[in-house]
Design an enzyme around this catalytic site. Structure first.
Site, mmCIF file in Angstrom:
data_model
loop_
_atom_site.group_PDB
_atom_site.id
_atom_site.type_symbol
_atom_site.label_atom_id
_atom_site.label_comp_id
_atom_site.label_asym_id
_atom_site.label_seq_id
_atom_site.Cartn_x
_atom_site.Cartn_y
_atom_site.Cartn_z
ATOM 1 N N CYS A 161 0.815 -1.218 0.000
ATOM 2 C CA CYS A 161 0.000 0.000 0.000
ATOM 3 C C CYS A 161 0.847 1.267 0.000
ATOM 4 O O CYS A 161 0.392 2.318 -0.448
ATOM 5 C CB CYS A 161 -0.938 0.002 1.206
ATOM 6 N N CYS A 181 26.666 -5.313 5.898
ATOM 7 C CA CYS A 181 27.879 -6.097 5.685
ATOM 8 C C CYS A 181 28.434 -5.674 4.328
ATOM 9 O O CYS A 181 28.298 -4.512 3.945
ATOM 10 C CB CYS A 181 27.582 -7.594 5.768
#
Ligand code: ZN
Length: 368
Positions: free
Chosen positions: A187, A331
């Site tokens: 949405c 990372c």
């Protein structure tokens, strides 16, 4: 005037209905209902169930009230912007009906906490906005033998059903596999008409009340589909799947999946742009770099803390972070972060996201 004296007039329009009556109203007062999500669907559900005199309402939501919520999440307001939705919901219910006992769970519902949170309730209402939570809630309902009322909204459309483990099919019977990741926009990208949340959420609350008082002809084994665009309702019959992963098994053999987000291919990832916005507005944001120390030394995001993924949980415990803290993990490109986020959830930290694309993406856009 004491609240007990006020009760007869408060519920008189229910009590005069033969199908509810004072016996039904007593059932509502003794009922314990858990509402997953205090957003677009949760708002009307919470409003009508609190007004109906549900004895105990549990509310699970880890999010905070944002201005863009107010177009449809009608229990929140300008005065609660920035507050936890659970706290905002508490204030709303307390004003509407102080007789309701409210249990707040300001966490993300996950495979680690869902059974514990849900086990003392009679009914679960799923007003969540993502597939992993829907599968999780459906499986929890099957394991605990609790009916689940499910609803979803999208643009001008909505759907509602009841998944009753004793009687009808579950969410998995109807949708055995989640859609491919990214194939169904949410949405926030395609929008939703606020009032449609009101329509669908009100039907969810209505069905909840019918189930609790024992009225027949509920949406068990039926999906009700609403199109506000065509002003049309449609009913689709659904039935149990004899090969259903969850409800086809005997009660004691039903289990949760190890990771619902893995099952649905969902990652709570944020873009570099959103990450930079978070950094600029939240001075307490904790940024964890989960690469090896030598990788960290060769270049990192300023302000980040290095906790290598191979000893992640132990080192994270030493940090002793507050449960409300907002965390972003990164990372090299994202893979190790995904592994670490599962471990973080076990600690009950709810507000965690992964920097999509890791430091590679960050370097290419922001750099040092
Ligand atoms: Zn099933």
């Amino acid at each position: 005037m004491g609240s007990n004296l006020a009760q007869p007039s408060r519920y008189s329009r229910h009590e005069v209905l033969p199908e509810i009556g004072s016996a039904g109203q007593n059932k509502l007062r003794n009922a314990r209902v858990l509402c997953i999500g205090a957003g677009g669907l949760g708002s009307p559900v919470i409003s009508y169930l609190a007004a109906a005199g549900i004895g105990t309402l549990g509310i699970v939501d880890y999010d905070r009230v944002d201005r863009s919520n107010l177009q449809r999440q009608i229990i929140h307001s300008e005065s609660t912007l920035g507050e936890l939705k659970t706290d905002s919901a508490f204030q709303y219910i307390s004003r509407l009906n102080p007789d309701v006992k409210i249990n707040l769970y300001s966490v993300r519902l996950s495979e680690y906490n869902a059974i514990d949170i849900s086990k003392d309730y009679d009914l679960i209402i799923d007003g969540s906005d993502n597939f992993s939570t829907r599968y999780l809630v459906s499986d929890v309902g099957n394991i605990l033998d609790i009916p689940v009322i499910w609803g979803s909204v999208f643009k001008f459309y909505g759907q509602v059903s009841i998944f009753h483990p004793k009687i009808g099919p579950c969410y998995r019977c109807v949708f055995p596999q989640p859609p491919a990741p990214g194939s169904v926009p949410n949405c926030s990208t395609v929008g939703v008409m606020g009032a449609v949340c009101g329509t669908i959420g009100s039907i969810m609350a209505t069905e909840a009340i019918k189930v609790i008082v024992g009225m027949p002809n509920t949406l068990i084994s039926t999906i009700l589909i609403y199109s506000a665009e065509d002003s049309n309702f449609e009913r689709i019959k659904i039935s149990k799947n004899v090969k259903c992963y969850s409800c086809s098994k005997p009660l004691e053999a039903r289990t949760l999946l190890p990771s619902y987000q893995d099952f649905c291919g969902e990652v709570i990832g944020i873009t570099v742009h959103d990450f930079e916005t978070k950094r600029s507005i939240n001075p307490n944001l904790v940024i964890l770099d989960v690469r090896r120390p030598e990788e960290y030394e060769s270049g990192n995001i300023p302000g980040s803390i290095n906790i290598p993924s191979d000893d992640f949980l132990n080192q994270l415990l030493i940090l002793d972070l507050d449960r409300d803290v907002e965390l972003v993990i990164y990372c090299h490109s994202g893979a190790r972060s995904r592994k670490c986020i599962r471990e973080i959830e076990q600690l009950g930290l709810a507000n965690v996201s992964i920097l999509d694309g890791g430091i590679l993406a960050w370097n290419s856009i922001v750099g040092v």
